[in-house]
Design a protein around this motif. Structure first.
Motif, PDB file in Angstrom:
ATOM      1  N   ALA A 198      -2.488   7.976   2.292  1.00 25.38           N
ATOM      2  CA  ALA A 198      -3.673   7.251   2.760  1.00 25.38           C
ATOM      3  C   ALA A 198      -4.952   7.768   2.117  1.00 25.38           C
ATOM      4  CB  ALA A 198      -3.770   7.336   4.284  1.00 25.38           C
ATOM      5  N   GLY A 199      -5.080   9.072   1.989  1.00 20.69           N
ATOM      6  CA  GLY A 199      -6.292   9.639   1.419  1.00 20.69           C
ATOM      7  C   GLY A 199      -6.423   9.447  -0.076  1.00 20.69           C
ATOM      8  N   MET A 200      -5.340   9.082  -0.733  1.00 15.84           N
ATOM      9  CA  MET A 200      -5.369   8.908  -2.183  1.00 15.84           C
ATOM     10  C   MET A 200      -5.832   7.522  -2.600  1.00 15.84           C
ATOM     11  SD  MET A 200      -4.575  11.890  -3.112  1.00 15.84           S
ATOM     12  CE  MET A 200      -4.370  11.705  -4.885  1.00 15.84           C
ATOM     13  N   ARG A 201      -5.790   6.540  -1.688  1.00  9.12           N
ATOM     14  CA  ARG A 201      -6.308   5.196  -1.912  1.00  9.12           C
ATOM     15  C   ARG A 201      -5.669   4.508  -3.109  1.00  9.12           C
ATOM     16  NH1 ARG A 201      -6.313   3.967   1.695  1.00  9.12           N
ATOM     17  NH2 ARG A 201      -7.662   2.144   1.511  1.00  9.12           N
ATOM     18  N   VAL A 202      -4.440   4.079  -2.932  1.00  8.28           N
ATOM     19  CA  VAL A 202      -3.776   3.312  -3.983  1.00  8.28           C
ATOM     20  C   VAL A 202      -2.873   2.261  -3.348  1.00  8.28           C
ATOM     21  CG1 VAL A 202      -1.953   5.044  -4.223  1.00  8.28           C
ATOM     22  CG2 VAL A 202      -2.333   3.413  -6.064  1.00  8.28           C
ATOM     23  N   GLY A 203      -2.964   1.053  -3.843  1.00  9.15           N
ATOM     24  CA  GLY A 203      -2.138  -0.052  -3.382  1.00  9.15           C
ATOM     25  C   GLY A 203      -2.029  -1.064  -4.495  1.00  9.15           C
ATOM     26  N   TYR A 204      -1.500  -2.249  -4.178  1.00  6.52           N
ATOM     27  CA  TYR A 204      -1.433  -3.280  -5.216  1.00  6.52           C
ATOM     28  C   TYR A 204      -1.226  -4.649  -4.591  1.00  6.52           C
ATOM     29  CZ  TYR A 204       3.668  -2.444  -4.746  1.00  6.52           C
ATOM     30  OH  TYR A 204       4.948  -2.279  -4.270  1.00  6.52           O
ATOM     31  N   ALA A 205      -1.590  -5.663  -5.375  1.00  5.09           N
ATOM     32  CA  ALA A 205      -1.333  -7.048  -5.020  1.00  5.09           C
ATOM     33  C   ALA A 205      -0.434  -7.654  -6.079  1.00  5.09           C
ATOM     34  CB  ALA A 205      -2.636  -7.833  -4.919  1.00  5.09           C
ATOM     35  N   LEU A 206       0.460  -8.551  -5.640  1.00  5.15           N
ATOM     36  CA  LEU A 206       1.367  -9.258  -6.544  1.00  5.15           C
ATOM     37  C   LEU A 206       1.039 -10.744  -6.460  1.00  5.15           C
ATOM     38  CD1 LEU A 206       4.639  -7.444  -5.405  1.00  5.15           C
ATOM     39  CD2 LEU A 206       3.215  -6.867  -7.381  1.00  5.15           C
ATOM     40  N   ALA A 207       0.824 -11.374  -7.584  1.00  6.43           N
ATOM     41  CA  ALA A 207       0.430 -12.783  -7.595  1.00  6.43           C
ATOM     42  C   ALA A 207       0.693 -13.362  -8.979  1.00  6.43           C
ATOM     43  CB  ALA A 207      -1.043 -12.920  -7.222  1.00  6.43           C
ATOM     44  N   GLN A 208       0.366 -14.632  -9.161  1.00  3.32           N
ATOM     45  CA  GLN A 208       0.490 -15.248 -10.471  1.00  3.32           C
ATOM     46  C   GLN A 208      -0.560 -14.657 -11.412  1.00  3.32           C
ATOM     47  OE1 GLN A 208       3.234 -16.922 -10.863  1.00  3.32           O
ATOM     48  NE2 GLN A 208       3.464 -16.503  -8.667  1.00  3.32           N
ATOM     49  N   PRO A 209      -0.277 -14.582 -12.715  1.00  3.81           N
ATOM     50  CA  PRO A 209      -1.193 -13.924 -13.662  1.00  3.81           C
ATOM     51  C   PRO A 209      -2.629 -14.438 -13.609  1.00  3.81           C
ATOM     52  CG  PRO A 209       0.912 -14.329 -14.720  1.00  3.81           C
ATOM     53  CD  PRO A 209       0.972 -15.011 -13.376  1.00  3.81           C
ATOM     54  N   ASP A 210      -2.816 -15.742 -13.466  1.00  2.00           N
ATOM     55  CA  ASP A 210      -4.181 -16.264 -13.421  1.00  2.00           C
ATOM     56  C   ASP A 210      -4.908 -15.813 -12.155  1.00  2.00           C
ATOM     57  OD1 ASP A 210      -2.370 -17.947 -11.974  1.00  2.00           O
ATOM     58  OD2 ASP A 210      -3.912 -19.498 -11.883  1.00  2.00           O
ATOM     59  N   VAL A 211      -4.167 -15.681 -11.057  1.00  2.00           N
ATOM     60  CA  VAL A 211      -4.758 -15.193  -9.812  1.00  2.00           C
ATOM     61  C   VAL A 211      -5.128 -13.724  -9.948  1.00  2.00           C
ATOM     62  CG1 VAL A 211      -4.355 -14.769  -7.348  1.00  2.00           C
ATOM     63  CG2 VAL A 211      -3.537 -16.891  -8.414  1.00  2.00           C
ATOM     64  N   VAL A 212      -4.248 -12.940 -10.554  1.00  2.00           N
ATOM     65  CA  VAL A 212      -4.542 -11.522 -10.778  1.00  2.00           C
ATOM     66  C   VAL A 212      -5.810 -11.361 -11.603  1.00  2.00           C
ATOM     67  CG1 VAL A 212      -3.741  -9.427 -11.940  1.00  2.00           C
ATOM     68  CG2 VAL A 212      -2.172 -10.728 -10.497  1.00  2.00           C
ATOM     69  N   LYS A 213      -5.978 -12.189 -12.618  1.00  2.00           N
ATOM     70  CA  LYS A 213      -7.185 -12.103 -13.449  1.00  2.00           C
ATOM     71  C   LYS A 213      -8.433 -12.391 -12.631  1.00  2.00           C
ATOM     72  CE  LYS A 213      -5.058 -13.308 -17.884  1.00  2.00           C
ATOM     73  NZ  LYS A 213      -4.987 -14.330 -18.969  1.00  2.00           N
ATOM     74  N   ARG A 214      -8.359 -13.382 -11.748  1.00  3.61           N
ATOM     75  CA  ARG A 214      -9.534 -13.695 -10.921  1.00  3.61           C
ATOM     76  C   ARG A 214      -9.815 -12.582  -9.918  1.00  3.61           C
ATOM     77  NH1 ARG A 214      -7.181 -18.917 -11.021  1.00  3.61           N
ATOM     78  NH2 ARG A 214      -6.442 -18.735  -8.868  1.00  3.61           N
ATOM     79  N   LEU A 215      -8.763 -12.043  -9.307  1.00  3.68           N
ATOM     80  CA  LEU A 215      -8.958 -10.964  -8.332  1.00  3.68           C
ATOM     81  C   LEU A 215      -9.488  -9.701  -9.003  1.00  3.68           C
ATOM     82  CD1 LEU A 215      -5.761 -11.348  -6.112  1.00  3.68           C
ATOM     83  CD2 LEU A 215      -8.075 -12.157  -5.621  1.00  3.68           C
ATOM     84  N   PHE A 216      -9.104  -9.502 -10.251  1.00  4.28           N
ATOM     85  CA  PHE A 216      -9.564  -8.324 -10.995  1.00  4.28           C
ATOM     86  C   PHE A 216     -11.090  -8.292 -11.080  1.00  4.28           C
ATOM     87  CE2 PHE A 216     -10.650  -6.147 -14.993  1.00  4.28           C
ATOM     88  CZ  PHE A 216     -10.018  -4.925 -14.793  1.00  4.28           C
ATOM     89  N   GLN A 217     -11.708  -9.466 -11.128  1.00  2.00           N
ATOM     90  CA  GLN A 217     -13.165  -9.524 -11.221  1.00  2.00           C
ATOM     91  C   GLN A 217     -13.847  -9.045  -9.940  1.00  2.00           C
ATOM     92  OE1 GLN A 217     -14.447 -10.186 -14.220  1.00  2.00           O
ATOM     93  NE2 GLN A 217     -12.292 -10.383 -14.829  1.00  2.00           N
TER      94      GLN A 217
ATOM     95  N   SER B  19       0.834  -1.199   0.000  1.00  2.01           N
ATOM     96  CA  SER B  19       0.000   0.000   0.000  1.00  2.01           C
ATOM     97  C   SER B  19       0.869   1.249   0.000  1.00  2.01           C
ATOM     98  CB  SER B  19      -0.913   0.010   1.238  1.00  2.01           C
ATOM     99  OG  SER B  19      -1.658   1.199   1.312  1.00  2.01           O
ATOM    100  N   PHE B  20       0.325   2.313  -0.565  1.00  2.00           N
ATOM    101  CA  PHE B  20       0.971   3.630  -0.493  1.00  2.00           C
ATOM    102  C   PHE B  20       0.391   4.462   0.653  1.00  2.00           C
ATOM    103  CE2 PHE B  20       1.952   2.217  -4.702  1.00  2.00           C
ATOM    104  CZ  PHE B  20       3.203   2.755  -4.975  1.00  2.00           C
ATOM    105  N   SER B  21      -0.469   3.853   1.470  1.00  2.00           N
ATOM    106  CA  SER B  21      -1.159   4.600   2.516  1.00  2.00           C
ATOM    107  C   SER B  21      -0.294   4.896   3.725  1.00  2.00           C
ATOM    108  CB  SER B  21      -2.397   3.835   2.980  1.00  2.00           C
ATOM    109  OG  SER B  21      -3.332   3.703   1.941  1.00  2.00           O
ATOM    110  N   LYS B  22       0.753   4.116   3.958  1.00  2.00           N
ATOM    111  CA  LYS B  22       1.501   4.222   5.203  1.00  2.00           C
ATOM    112  C   LYS B  22       2.773   5.039   5.021  1.00  2.00           C
ATOM    113  CE  LYS B  22      -1.835   1.896   6.870  1.00  2.00           C
ATOM    114  NZ  LYS B  22      -2.900   2.613   7.608  1.00  2.00           N
ATOM    115  N   ILE B  23       3.892   4.402   4.763  1.00  2.00           N
ATOM    116  CA  ILE B  23       5.148   5.149   4.751  1.00  2.00           C
ATOM    117  C   ILE B  23       5.189   6.176   3.623  1.00  2.00           C
ATOM    118  CG2 ILE B  23       6.572   3.676   3.252  1.00  2.00           C
ATOM    119  CD1 ILE B  23       8.768   3.931   5.509  1.00  2.00           C
ATOM    120  N   HIS B  24       4.452   5.935   2.532  1.00  2.00           N
ATOM    121  CA  HIS B  24       4.430   6.892   1.428  1.00  2.00           C
ATOM    122  C   HIS B  24       3.518   8.089   1.710  1.00  2.00           C
ATOM    123  CE1 HIS B  24       6.823   4.640  -1.525  1.00  2.00           C
ATOM    124  NE2 HIS B  24       6.266   3.562  -1.040  1.00  2.00           N
ATOM    125  N   GLY B  25       2.701   8.032   2.766  1.00  2.00           N
ATOM    126  CA  GLY B  25       1.895   9.187   3.161  1.00  2.00           C
ATOM    127  C   GLY B  25       0.736   9.506   2.233  1.00  2.00           C
TER     128      GLY B  25
END
Length: 379
Positions: free
Chosen positions: A241-260, A233-239
């Motif tokens: 929090a109000g901008m709401r941006v983060g990310y998940a790292l996973a295998q491509p097929d998992v990313v596709k399922r999470l995208f849904q 997440s960019f909410s903590k040390i990057h300061g």
């Protein structure tokens, strides 16, 4: 450092603490962002684990220069460029990156994917509650495992609870709210052992508060094709929090399922700010050093007052309270410090603990007298 055993799994997003006068070195003082308003000008929020210094100058500049995009959705090429930038930063392929609205959307998506319809989830009893609570809302069967004697994840006990119905095992490292960490090699071995049987999620939202070491992160397991998801997440040390941006790292097929499971559209200002923050290679080390200084100041005061606590490895501390200290948020509010979301509400007796967000070094120095006066009956 003192430890204590909390009495309830639910995280209290509160806080309390602070200061005595350990001076910043000249170089660290110069590295600090610009001065903030003095305590009393507005309530100092020592909860929610926000970065009280705010974003880096590059991120602020990116926000200002992107204001004209406020009427638009994020352009696909900008989002793809950000995914590429994150992928380069983490050493993975762009298709292994899912951009989310903070880590909360990522955790909710993971809970939905693995818990819907009765999927089993194993997590610690005292940890960030968003994922297990959302999993239960969707009908998931959540098994909560007590922390060990040091208030860290008990990986052996967690692995023992993995069964045929387990779809997901979640580890928050550093853990929120206790701030404890597990040995990197032990966690890697745990992921290697468990991931063939269930997906392992490692929440690394507070990882950058640790001194940098490639071994600390489990991203290498994602690179190696393991059944592991890492959330940042960019909410903590990057300061941001109000901008709401983060990310998940996973295998491509998992990313596709999470995208849904996505529940928000990327914010063009957030994407610009996050990318600029990644480009500032000095900001995170500065924030880490300033947080370490704030923690040292706070620990000295807590020791002086005889409070038991876990110093932790994030930008917060986990502090035990006695029965006569449960109204501490309300007593500190007149001093200009908010240590809970609703200061007028006392801490429940079955929690008897506060999670203290560490503010700026200046704020934590100023908070010391207020805490002393409050606990000694003068405030």
């Amino acid at each position: 450092m003192s430890d204590f055993s909390p009495t309830r799994r639910n995280l209290l997003a509160g806080a309390a603490a602070t200061t005595a006068g350990l001076a910043l070195g000249p170089r660290l003082a110069l590295a600090a962002p610009g001065a903030r308003a003095r305590p009393g000008a507005e309530p100092v929020r020592l909860f929610s684990n926000e970065n009280r210094y705010g974003p880096c100058e590059g991120a602020l500049r990116a926000i200002r220069e992107s204001v004209h995009l406020s009427s638009r959705y994020t352009a696909l090429d900008a989002l793809q460029a950000f995914r590429q930038r994150v992928a380069e930063e983490e050493g993975v392929a762009p298709e292994q990156v899912l951009v989310t609205a903070g880590s909360l959307e990522a955790l909710s998506a993971v809970a939905g994917q693995y818990a819907l319809g009765g999927g089993g989830v194993v997590c610690s009893e005292l940890t960030f509650p968003a994922l297990p609570e959302y999993a239960e809302t969707l009908g998931g069967k959540v098994t909560r495992v007590p922390l060990d004697a040091n208030l860290a994840h008990d990986l052996d006990a967690m692995e023992a609870r993995v069964g045929p119905g387990t779809k997901l095992v979640s580890v928050c490292n550093p853990n929120n709210p206790t701030g404890t960490i597990v040995d990197a090699k032990r966690l890697r071995d745990f992921c290697e052992s468990v991931s063939p049987r269930a997906t392992v999620l490692v929440d690394e939202v507070y990882l950058h508060y640790l001194e940098p070491s490639p071994a600390n992160s489990m991203v290498d397991l994602v690179r190696a094709g393991r059944n592991v998801i890492v959330v940042r997440s960019f909410s903590k040390i990057h300061g941001l929090a109000g901008m709401r941006v983060g990310y998940a790292l996973a295998q491509p097929d998992v990313v596709k399922r999470l995208f849904q499971w996505r529940m928000a559209l990327p914010n063009p200002l957030s994407i610009a700010a996050a990318r600029a923050s990644l480009d500032d290679k000095q900001f995170v080390p500065r924030m880490r050093k300033l947080t370490q200084e704030a923690r040292r100041i706070t620990s000295a005061v807590l020791d002086e007052l005889g409070l038991k606590y876990v110093a932790g490895h994030g930008n917060f501390m986990w502090i035990s309270l006695g029965a006569d200290q449960l109204d501490l948020p309300a007593r500190l509010a007149p001093h200009g410090f908010h240590v809970a979301t609703v200061p007028s509400n006392p801490i429940p007796a079955n929690i008897s603990a506060l999670r203290l967000t560490l503010g700026t070094v200046e704020e934590m120095r100023a908070f010391g007298p207020a805490l002393r006066a409050t606990l000694k009956g003068r405030g």
